[in-house]
Design an enzyme around this catalytic site. Structure first.
Site, short mmCIF file in Angstrom:
data_model
loop_
_atom_site.label_atom_id
_atom_site.label_comp_id
_atom_site.label_asym_id
_atom_site.label_seq_id
_atom_site.Cartn_x
_atom_site.Cartn_y
_atom_site.Cartn_z
N HIS A 75 0.84 -1.20 0.00
CA HIS A 75 0.00 0.00 0.00
C HIS A 75 0.88 1.25 0.00
CE1 HIS A 75 -4.19 -1.62 1.30
NE2 HIS A 75 -3.58 -2.44 0.48
N TYR A 203 -9.40 5.48 7.34
CA TYR A 203 -9.54 5.81 8.76
C TYR A 203 -10.60 6.91 8.87
CZ TYR A 203 -5.14 3.35 9.83
OH TYR A 203 -4.16 2.41 9.99
N PRO A 295 -4.44 0.26 18.74
CA PRO A 295 -4.15 -0.20 17.38
C PRO A 295 -4.25 0.88 16.29
CG PRO A 295 -6.28 -1.04 18.13
CD PRO A 295 -5.65 -0.37 19.30
N LYS A 299 0.88 -0.10 15.12
CA LYS A 299 2.28 -0.17 15.54
C LYS A 299 2.65 -1.38 16.41
CE LYS A 299 4.00 3.40 13.58
NZ LYS A 299 3.78 2.80 12.27
N TYR A 387 3.98 6.72 10.20
CA TYR A 387 3.12 5.60 9.83
C TYR A 387 3.92 4.48 9.17
CZ TYR A 387 -1.06 3.06 8.41
OH TYR A 387 -2.03 2.09 8.26
P1 RFL Z 1 1.48 -11.98 21.46
O1 RFL Z 1 1.09 -12.04 20.02
O2 RFL Z 1 0.48 -11.64 22.47
O3 RFL Z 1 2.14 -13.38 21.79
C1 RFL Z 1 2.47 -13.75 23.11
C2 RFL Z 1 2.40 -15.26 23.21
O4 RFL Z 1 2.78 -15.65 24.53
C3 RFL Z 1 1.88 -16.64 25.00
N1 RFL Z 1 1.90 -16.64 26.48
C4 RFL Z 1 2.55 -17.55 27.21
N2 RFL Z 1 3.28 -18.62 26.88
C5 RFL Z 1 3.80 -19.35 27.89
N3 RFL Z 1 3.59 -19.08 29.21
C6 RFL Z 1 2.86 -18.00 29.59
N4 RFL Z 1 2.67 -17.73 30.87
C7 RFL Z 1 2.31 -17.19 28.57
N5 RFL Z 1 1.53 -16.08 28.59
C8 RFL Z 1 1.30 -15.76 27.32
C9 RFL Z 1 0.54 -16.23 24.40
O5 RFL Z 1 -0.37 -17.33 24.33
C10 RFL Z 1 0.98 -15.75 23.02
O6 RFL Z 1 0.96 -16.80 22.05
O7 RFL Z 1 2.71 -10.95 21.66
P2 RFL Z 1 3.91 -10.57 20.68
O8 RFL Z 1 4.54 -11.80 20.07
O9 RFL Z 1 4.77 -9.62 21.42
O10 RFL Z 1 3.21 -9.81 19.44
C11 RFL Z 1 2.58 -8.58 19.63
C12 RFL Z 1 1.40 -8.45 18.67
O11 RFL Z 1 0.60 -9.60 18.75
C13 RFL Z 1 0.54 -7.18 18.93
O12 RFL Z 1 1.36 -6.09 19.24
C14 RFL Z 1 -0.33 -6.78 17.71
O13 RFL Z 1 -1.27 -7.77 17.43
C15 RFL Z 1 -1.05 -5.45 17.95
N6 RFL Z 1 -1.95 -5.06 16.85
C16 RFL Z 1 -1.45 -4.48 15.69
N7 RFL Z 1 -0.13 -4.31 15.53
C17 RFL Z 1 0.37 -3.82 14.35
O14 RFL Z 1 1.60 -3.66 14.23
N8 RFL Z 1 -0.44 -3.48 13.28
C18 RFL Z 1 -1.79 -3.62 13.37
O15 RFL Z 1 -2.47 -3.38 12.37
C19 RFL Z 1 -2.35 -4.11 14.61
N9 RFL Z 1 -3.67 -4.28 14.75
C20 RFL Z 1 -3.33 -5.26 16.97
C21 RFL Z 1 -4.17 -4.84 15.88
C22 RFL Z 1 -3.89 -5.86 18.10
C23 RFL Z 1 -5.25 -6.05 18.17
N10 RFL Z 1 -5.73 -6.71 19.34
C24 RFL Z 1 -6.67 -7.73 19.35
C25 RFL Z 1 -5.10 -6.42 20.61
C26 RFL Z 1 -5.53 -5.02 15.95
C27 RFL Z 1 -6.08 -5.61 17.09
C28 RFL Z 1 -7.58 -5.73 17.12
C1 PHB Z 2 -6.06 -4.32 10.73
O1 PHB Z 2 -6.17 -4.57 9.52
O2 PHB Z 2 -6.35 -5.15 11.60
C2 PHB Z 2 -5.60 -2.97 11.15
C3 PHB Z 2 -5.14 -2.08 10.19
C4 PHB Z 2 -4.71 -0.82 10.57
C5 PHB Z 2 -4.76 -0.46 11.91
C6 PHB Z 2 -5.21 -1.35 12.86
C7 PHB Z 2 -5.64 -2.62 12.49
O3 PHB Z 2 -4.38 0.79 12.26
#
Ligand code: RFL
Ligand code: PHB
Length: 392
Positions: A75, A203, A295, A299, A387
């Site tokens: 993108h 957005y 989110p 980031k 961004y």
């Molecule tokens: P994770 O993915 O939470 O993985 C951690 C893992 O550790 C396990 N765990 C354990 N294992 C053993 N013993 C324990 N006691 C444990 N406790 C936990 C868990 O089961 C899990 O498998 O962390 P990690 O690897 O640091 O990754 C971080 C990302 O997952 C997170 O920052 C992103 O998903 C945030 N996020 C977004 N980030 C972006 O860069 N771009 C995006 O577009 C974006 N959109 C989002 C998002 C997060 C969202 N949610 C649901 C919070 C959109 C959403 C809706």
């Molecule tokens: C997503 O596609 O899940 C998404 C994209 C952009 C954002 C947050 C989440 O800023």
């Protein structure tokens, strides 16, 4: 009790833990990953969708970018709308860079496959993972699986276990400083097998609340709407979701959007959080274990990748060259970038959402901020630079 030895013990098989394990393996450094959930559970979580160039480069370095390079969508910009106004932020023009739309689920799957192919040790369903002997030269991880207790003796431990994991809680309380802001709303998201309403993300700042049109592919859409933080998911039928989304979208998008049944629906709370320092002795924190961003700026996953950049360099420097300087500067290096992403995510969240206590003055300032952004080349350049991701 069974006992094994590894160089780096990694807690958590999310993107942070798997990426670290893969990068270390490619440099001949041994690791064991302990994950509390099953692989299917980890892959069932729908999360991030936008990858910065820095993260894309790291996945290539980790030799698990083939599918992303084939299926990911590059993108060059996205749209912001407020009131009747629609404005495109041209990432390519302002920064020379782009972002990659490729789901976190796919990134995780590619990392899992790569780890399996290269014979990596990833133990799923590891219960009660605990860190012991943290102050010795050989800290260990203990866990239970299938009714048996196991221990893994390590040189270093990487806490990649997300916000609710054990690693951060294992840091001495006196040492750790936590900074937090909780927002008074959440995001209700759905995934549907429909054509995205636009080729780029939109957005939306609407007086009824924020909305976001995103995607996973040209046949799979991801949409979000701002909702109350204590919203009952059961009350959101698909029809109600589509109606509310369409009210918030610009007319043309509302009229042309393809609707269909949701294949996933969930509510995410919004939080800003930073724990410092990110290292204590032989324990490192990385990714969501150390920090959370709302989110809005996309980031979270990207910050996890930049932590792993610094951590992999620090460990490779130690094992290959006997250097300890990168280990000592790990926390400081990560946190400088983390705070900048926190600032950006907090600011973008503030200008795009409806706040419960918002006065007409606050609303006026919010609109002025968007008006300024959309009318100023300098503001757009700064926005685009953040961004697409600040350099590591
Ligand atoms: P994770 O993915 O939470 O993985 C951690 C893992 O550790 C396990 N765990 C354990 N294992 C053993 N013993 C324990 N006691 C444990 N406790 C936990 C868990 O089961 C899990 O498998 O962390 P990690 O690897 O640091 O990754 C971080 C990302 O997952 C997170 O920052 C992103 O998903 C945030 N996020 C977004 N980030 C972006 O860069 N771009 C995006 O577009 C974006 N959109 C989002 C998002 C997060 C969202 N949610 C649901 C919070 C959109 C959403 C809706
Ligand atoms: C997503 O596609 O899940 C998404 C994209 C952009 C954002 C947050 C989440 O800023």
């Amino acid at each position: 009790m069974s006992s094994t030895r590894t160089q780096v013990g990694i807690i958590g098989a999310g993107p942070s833990g798997l990426l670290l394990s893969q990068l270390l393996h490619l440099q001949g450094i041994d690791s064991v990953v302990l994950e509390r959930r099953s692989a299917d559970y980890v892959l069932g979580r729908v999360r991030a969708g936008v990858l910065e160039q820095g993260m894309v480069d790291m996945l290539r370095e980790a030799q698990c970018a083939d599918r992303m390079d084939k299926e990911g969508l590059v993108h060059e910009g996205f749209e912001i709308t407020f009131g009747e106004r629609r404005h495109r932020i041209d990432l390519k023009k302002h920064t020379g860079s782009t972002v990659m739309v490729y789901g976190q689920t796919e990134v995780t799957k590619d990392l899992m496959d790569a780890r399996e192919k290269m014979g990596g040790t990833v133990i799923y369903d590891a219960e009660n993972v605990a860190i012991e002997d943290l102050n010795s030269d050989t800290p260990k991880l203990t866990y239970q699986k299938d009714g048996q207790t196991h221990e893994v003796i390590c040189d270093y431990i990487a806490g990649c276990d997300g916000f609710h994991g054990v690693s951060r809680k294992s840091m001495p309380e006196k040492l750790l400083k936590e900074h937090e802001r909780v927002y008074p709303f959440g995001w209700l998201g759905i995934l549907s097998e429909t054509r995205p309403v636009s080729e780029e993300l939109i957005y939306v700042n609407h007086w009824r609340g924020f909305a976001l049109c995103s995607m996973r592919s040209m046949t799979r859409s991801r949409y979000y709407i701002q909702c109350a933080f204590d919203e009952d998911l059961e009350e959101w039928t698909d029809d109600r979701f589509w109606d509310e989304l369409r009210v918030r979208l610009p007319d043309e998008a509302a009229e042309t959007i393809e609707m269909g049944p949701s294949i996933e629906k969930s509510i995410a709370p919004l939080r800003s959080f930073v724990a410092e320092p990110m290292r204590h002795g032989r324990l490192f924190l990385a990714g969501d274990a150390a920090h959370i961003v709302p989110p809005t700026g996309a980031k979270g996953l990207n910050l996890a990748a930049s932590d792993i950049y610094y951590l992999s360099r620090a460990l490779i420097g130690f094992y290959k060259e006997g250097r300890e300087d990168l280990i000592d500067s790990y926390s400081e290096n990560c946190l400088r970038r983390v705070w900048k992403a926190e600032r950006f995510s907090w600011w973008f969240t503030n200008i795009m959402h409806r706040f419960p206590e918002q006065s007409s003055f606050d609303r006026g300032c919010q609109i002025a901020e968007l008006d300024y952004l959309c009318g100023s080349n300098a503001a757009q350049e700064a926005f685009a630079e953040n961004y697409v991701g600040l350099p590591f």
